[in-house]
Design a protein around this motif. Structure first.
Motif, PDB file in Angstrom:
ATOM      1  N   ALA A 295     -13.509  17.144 -13.106  1.00  0.00           N
ATOM      2  CA  ALA A 295     -13.234  15.709 -13.017  1.00  0.00           C
ATOM      3  C   ALA A 295     -13.264  15.244 -11.579  1.00  0.00           C
ATOM      4  O   ALA A 295     -13.808  14.192 -11.249  1.00  0.00           O
ATOM      5  CB  ALA A 295     -11.882  15.406 -13.654  1.00  0.00           C
TER       6      ALA A 295
ATOM      7  N   GLY B  10      -7.465  25.220 -19.743  1.00  0.00           N
ATOM      8  CA  GLY B  10      -8.231  24.102 -19.221  1.00  0.00           C
ATOM      9  C   GLY B  10      -9.404  24.555 -18.379  1.00  0.00           C
ATOM     10  O   GLY B  10      -9.769  23.928 -17.398  1.00  0.00           O
TER      11      GLY B  10
ATOM     12  N   SER C  67     -10.028  11.590 -15.329  1.00  0.00           N
ATOM     13  CA  SER C  67      -9.031  12.569 -15.758  1.00  0.00           C
ATOM     14  C   SER C  67      -9.724  13.771 -16.342  1.00  0.00           C
ATOM     15  O   SER C  67     -10.907  13.747 -16.653  1.00  0.00           O
ATOM     16  CB  SER C  67      -8.124  11.957 -16.819  1.00  0.00           C
ATOM     17  N   ALA C  68      -8.943  14.838 -16.527  1.00  0.00           N
ATOM     18  CA  ALA C  68      -9.505  16.054 -17.108  1.00  0.00           C
ATOM     19  C   ALA C  68      -9.945  15.815 -18.539  1.00  0.00           C
ATOM     20  O   ALA C  68     -10.914  16.408 -19.020  1.00  0.00           O
ATOM     21  CB  ALA C  68      -8.474  17.169 -17.044  1.00  0.00           C
ATOM     22  N   LYS C  69      -9.244  14.922 -19.230  1.00  0.00           N
ATOM     23  CA  LYS C  69      -9.599  14.626 -20.625  1.00  0.00           C
ATOM     24  C   LYS C  69     -11.013  14.058 -20.713  1.00  0.00           C
ATOM     25  O   LYS C  69     -11.812  14.470 -21.538  1.00  0.00           O
ATOM     26  CB  LYS C  69      -8.636  13.567 -21.198  1.00  0.00           C
ATOM     27  N   GLU C  70     -11.323  13.123 -19.805  1.00  0.00           N
ATOM     28  CA  GLU C  70     -12.673  12.532 -19.792  1.00  0.00           C
ATOM     29  C   GLU C  70     -13.704  13.602 -19.506  1.00  0.00           C
ATOM     30  O   GLU C  70     -14.776  13.624 -20.099  1.00  0.00           O
ATOM     31  CB  GLU C  70     -12.760  11.455 -18.712  1.00  0.00           C
TER      32      GLU C  70
ATOM     33  N   GLU D 240     -13.480  16.697 -20.201  1.00  0.00           N
ATOM     34  CA  GLU D 240     -13.645  17.531 -21.390  1.00  0.00           C
ATOM     35  C   GLU D 240     -14.591  16.863 -22.380  1.00  0.00           C
ATOM     36  O   GLU D 240     -15.475  17.499 -22.954  1.00  0.00           O
ATOM     37  CB  GLU D 240     -12.277  17.752 -22.043  1.00  0.00           C
ATOM     38  N   MET D 241     -14.421  15.543 -22.539  1.00  0.00           N
ATOM     39  CA  MET D 241     -15.282  14.846 -23.491  1.00  0.00           C
ATOM     40  C   MET D 241     -16.731  14.901 -23.067  1.00  0.00           C
ATOM     41  O   MET D 241     -17.625  15.138 -23.867  1.00  0.00           O
ATOM     42  CB  MET D 241     -14.847  13.387 -23.605  1.00  0.00           C
ATOM     43  N   HIS D 242     -16.970  14.686 -21.769  1.00  0.00           N
ATOM     44  CA  HIS D 242     -18.350  14.736 -21.294  1.00  0.00           C
ATOM     45  C   HIS D 242     -18.954  16.105 -21.514  1.00  0.00           C
ATOM     46  O   HIS D 242     -20.095  16.237 -21.975  1.00  0.00           O
ATOM     47  CB  HIS D 242     -18.400  14.388 -19.797  1.00  0.00           C
TER      48      HIS D 242
ATOM     49  N   GLN E 133      -9.283  25.739 -24.035  1.00  0.00           N
ATOM     50  CA  GLN E 133      -8.318  24.658 -23.895  1.00  0.00           C
ATOM     51  C   GLN E 133      -6.968  25.137 -23.380  1.00  0.00           C
ATOM     52  O   GLN E 133      -6.202  24.361 -22.832  1.00  0.00           O
ATOM     53  CB  GLN E 133      -8.138  23.939 -25.231  1.00  0.00           C
TER      54      GLN E 133
ATOM     55  N   LEU F 143     -11.134  22.111 -15.733  1.00  0.00           N
ATOM     56  CA  LEU F 143     -11.527  20.747 -16.109  1.00  0.00           C
ATOM     57  C   LEU F 143     -11.114  19.748 -15.039  1.00  0.00           C
ATOM     58  O   LEU F 143     -11.813  18.768 -14.773  1.00  0.00           O
ATOM     59  CB  LEU F 143     -10.887  20.370 -17.452  1.00  0.00           C
ATOM     60  N   GLN F 144      -9.987  20.024 -14.416  1.00  0.00           N
ATOM     61  CA  GLN F 144      -9.528  19.106 -13.377  1.00  0.00           C
ATOM     62  C   GLN F 144     -10.504  19.099 -12.201  1.00  0.00           C
ATOM     63  O   GLN F 144     -10.841  18.049 -11.663  1.00  0.00           O
ATOM     64  CB  GLN F 144      -8.125  19.536 -12.899  1.00  0.00           C
TER      65      GLN F 144
END
Lengths: 445, 423
Positions: free
Chosen positions: B318, B351, B325-328, B330-332, B348, B314-315
């Motif tokens: 990104a 990641g 960030s990796a969180k964003e 993931e959401m996309h 998860q 994920l990183q």
């Protein structure tokens, strides 16, 4: 390096044959040439005439960080210019030296004046002769007169006038030999001027002459054509031309190109643009070209390494040659592109036969790190030159072949939809046009 | 007033006896007197029944609603018109379609004046269905209806009308407006493919004079094609009218620049471009679409990653897509998986995202049905096309034109098709 080979020719040849006879082991243990600095004297001895001076000046310009080399090049250029009659170049080189080489290498005003005066006299004489010939209307003499003018201008660095004079001889050429001579001279001047469109046109003209040309001239023309293609970035065509050059060239075209250059340019262009079969047929198995390759063993080695997939050593050789090739007047601005293409081809060829490739091993083979390799592969995959996908987690490259059946179904459905959409809008448009037509005809009535 | 009264008697009498054509003639003659009494006609309507006396009712209604109307008069008229539309008889209406259409248009004006577009939606729909000669016919009422739907935000109703394919058109301007409003409704329903079709129709319609509808439609077309196809075709198709080909690009400059920026793939440049032209987008009411374009840029970049990678952290996603960030990221990715734009699984624990191939194997019954129905549909379309071709080739005008233009090379070419048809 190229110069070394030439001056100690026979000895090196023996060494090469010895290696070949003993077989593969010897080849592996042969040390890779270290990137020695270019031996300027040896390099310059390969050439003659104006190109020697230009090359030396170019080297000086490019090695401004390395003062010793720069001064050496300028010194040799100065000496060479003194042997000729070009005062403009003399002034230029003195400016570049800036007095760093001592008093003997300063502006020699006396020499300049003498040369200029002599030039004036000679020019007058030539003009008078030419006028005499013209009034007498003797074709051959007029042609010779213009030729002499051309040579004179060329020696004095007035390239435009030289070109015009040579071209003027065309009207007075009677035999095919004359035409060939005219073409060769114009080609020479055009190359010096850097106008490669003229080069191409005059080469074509020369090649169209129905009588058989002698092999040396043919070789000269091929080289010039190769150079023209190289300058216009048509590397494949350039490679073909260089590879077709016969070994009869020898040292006859030293005022333009040395046989080592033919080998280097031809080899690099071929490696960058030919596919595997062409490489084998036209380069490795080409007996004529082998003569040239003997002069530059590194290029021969690197081509063989590439063909036999020893990419690390191939790229090593390339790296070693790079510094010196950047000083070459014709090759320097194409070097990056050629090297890039060769590297890409190496990557593609490496991945081609495998279903999966460990990226760590591949990075070792190419002497780079894994993330850099990933970036390069990503670019190649996006360009569709490698059919594979990267497993970034495990650092493995998997070959991927499209599923034909699914792809066909997908395309069919998509085409159906497009047909649907397009025909419906067409029918709509037809209706609108009909309406407009009706409107117009109703207005008419 | 007596003339009016006697007219009413005639209407009642002739309608019940079924002699509509005679009634029609009488009504046409009485046109002038009706217009003269327009302000006092409203109470007359109570004497007539919209279902049986549709034609008469229509004439009187039309006379009532002609001329400028104040707000109170409008509110008084709205209800009778709505009731009329709902209960009138289609055959009688079709004898005088332009009157019906003008009544409905006035109805729409009233409704807008009262700022209650929702009241007009249902009656308009009924009106369209009644006046259409076939489901492929585009009336002048279609764009009005869609406008009301847009203003009252009842997109679903509008969308149901858009499902019909249009082949017959009365007025080109109706088509342009219909397609433009239709495109906007589809955008509201997130049906970008149909929106693209409709907007494309506007832009490529044959037109003799350049109009603003085409410009606005082209702007939206650019934005929607970026959102839906992740790509933009700079050249207009060959069949676009020459006025459009010459002039469209000049008026849509900020959008074309945005499209070029999008295709180059750098988010930062895209955001800078949006900021630069923000005012223009706002003035055109396209800012919402532009924001959607921005977010679709991320989607496009992620989709390109699926072509080159099997698994990716994920990183890394990104980083390469330029998210924060990796969180964003993931959401996309999650959003795209739900929308069905990519096929992937997210692990998860590490990641890591694993990209999968499209699982569709084209082997299910459902797929076979889908293919079969598509084939049938397209065959019907082909038949239609052949029928039109036959029609044209037997059309006398066409024959006379080709007869005139044929070249004759030798005597054998003089066959039986005459040069000119005299009919």
């Amino acid at each position: 390096m190229e110069g070394d080979d030439d001056t100690s020719g026979p000895m090196i040849d023996d060494e090469i044959y010895a290696n070949g006879v003993d077989g593969d082991n010897e080849k592996r243990s042969r040390p890779i040439m270290s990137s020695e600095q270019l031996d300027i004297e040896a390099y310059a001895s390969l050439y003659s005439g104006r190109t020697k001076i230009m090359r030396l000046l170019f080297i000086a310009q490019r090695s401004q960080s390395n003062e010793a080399m720069e001064l050496e090049a300028l010194r040799m250029a100065y000496d060479e210019i003194k042997k000729g009659e070009n005062t403009q170049l003399h002034r230029e080189v003195v400016q570049k030296i800036v007095g760093r080489l001592g008093p003997e290498y300063g502006m020699d005003v006396a020499w300049c004046d003498t040369v200029d005066r002599r030039a004036e006299q000679k020019k007058e004489k030539l003009e008078n002769e030419l006028n005499a010939y013209r009034t007498n209307l003797i074709k051959e003499s007029i042609r010779m007169g213009y030729n002499d003018f051309g040579d004179f201008y060329y020696a004095h660095g007035q390239l435009g006038d030289a070109f015009k004079s040579y071209v003027r001889t065309r009207d007075y050429c009677t035999t095919s030999k004359h035409i060939v001579h005219m073409c060769i001279s114009s080609t020479l001047v055009s190359i010096e001027m850097g106008q490669f469109t003229h080069v191409t046109s005059y080469i074509t003209k020369a090649e169209q002459i129905p009588d058989a040309l002698d092999p040396v001239t043919v070789a000269k023309l091929r080289c010039a054509a190769g150079l023209a293609h190289l300058e216009s970035k048509k590397y494949k065509l350039a490679a073909r031309k260089f590879l077709e050059t016969g070994p009869e060239l020898g040292n006859h075209y030293n005022e333009v190109i040395a046989p080592q250059d033919v080998a280097t340019y031809g080899g690099l262009c071929a490696l960058a643009t030919f596919d595997r079969m062409e490489l084998k047929n036209k380069v490795i198995d080409n007996l004529n070209f082998r003569n040239f390759l003997e002069l530059v063993p590194e290029v021969r080695e690197l081509i063989n390494d590439f063909y036999s997939s020893h990419y690390a050593s191939c790229l090593d050789y390339l790296g070693n040659l790079k510094a010196n090739l950047l000083l070459d007047i014709h090759l320097h601005d194409h070097l990056e592109t050629l090297y890039g293409q060769i590297r890409h081809k190496a990557l593609i060829q490496y991945t081609h036969p495998f279903v999966s490739v460990d990226l760590h091993m591949m990075a070792n083979a190419f002497k780079t790190d894994v993330s850099g390799l990933e970036k390069e592969l990503e670019a190649l995959i996006t360009d569709n030159q490698v059919q594979a996908r990267i497993d970034s987690h495990n650092k493995v490259l998997y070959a991927r072949h499209a599923d034909q059946r699914n792809a066909t179904f997908q395309r069919v459905l998509q085409t159906g939809n497009e047909f649907d959409r397009d025909v419906k809008s067409m029918l709509l448009r037809v209706n609108l046009i009909k309406h407009e037509h009706n409107l117009r005809s109703s207005r008419k009535h | 007033m007596e003339a009016i009264q006697s007219l009413v008697m005639n209407i009642q009498g002739l309608s019940s006896s079924g002699d509509i054509s005679h009634l029609h003639v009488l009504l046409k003659q009485a046109q002038e007197s009706l217009y003269a009494e327009s302000t006092r006609l409203l109470p007359v309507l109570d004497q007539l029944d919209p279902a049986t006396h549709s034609l008469g009712y229509l004439y009187i209604l039309e006379a009532c609603s002609s001329g400028s109307i104040s707000k109170e008069q409008a509110s008084a008229l709205v209800l009778p018109i709505a009731r009329f539309i709902n209960s009138c008889v289609a055959e009688q209406i079709r004898l005088q379609p332009d009157k019906f259409i003008s009544v409905c248009k006035r109805f729409k004006d009233h409704v807008m004046l009262l700022e209650a577009p929702l009241r007009g939606v249902a009656p308009m729909l009924t009106a369209i269905r009644k006046i259409q000669t076939s489901s492929e016919h585009l009336t002048s009422l279609h764009p009005e209806f869609l406008l009301l739907c847009l203003l009252s935000k009842s997109y679903k109703v509008g969308y149901s009308v858009l499902d019909d394919d249009i082949f017959e058109v009365d007025q080109p301007r109706d088509l342009f407006l219909y397609c433009y409003y239709g495109g906007m409704i589809c955008i509201g329903q997130k049906r970008f493919r149909k929106a693209l079709e409709l907007l494309h129709n506007v832009v490529t319609s044959p037109m003799t004079s350049f109009n603003a509808i085409a410009v606005e439609a082209y702007k939206k077309h650019i934005l929607v094609s970026l959102i839906h196809n992740w790509n933009f075709c700079t050249s207009l198709p060959k069949y676009t009218s020459s006025v459009c080909q010459r002039n469209l690009k000049n008026y849509c400059q900020p959008y074309i620049e945005l499209a070029h920026c999008y295709v180059s793939g750098k988010i930062v440049h895209l955001e800078a471009m949006v900021d630069r032209h923000r005012e223009k987008y706002e003035n055109d009411n396209n800012l919402g679409l532009v924001k959607q374009v921005l977010s679709s840029q991320y989607k496009r970049n992620i989709q390109r990653l699926t072509q080159t990678y099997l698994t990716l952290s994920l990183q890394d996603i990104a980083n390469s897509v330029q998210l924060n960030s990796a969180k964003e990221a993931e959401m996309h990715v999650l959003q795209m998986i739900e929308d069905g734009q990519i096929f992937a699984t997210i692990n998860q624990k590490d990641g890591m995202v694993r990209f999968l191939e499209d699982p569709e194997q084209y082997k299910t019954c459902h797929m076979i049905e889908h293919i079969d129905s598509s084939i049938q549909r397209i065959m019907a379309l082909s038949r239609k096309l052949t029928a039109i071709d036959e029609n044209i080739s037997t059309d006398p005008l066409f024959l006379s034109k080709t007869g005139r233009e044929r070249q004759r090379f030798d005597f054998d070419d003089y066959d039986s098709v005459p040069q000119k048809f005299n009919i």
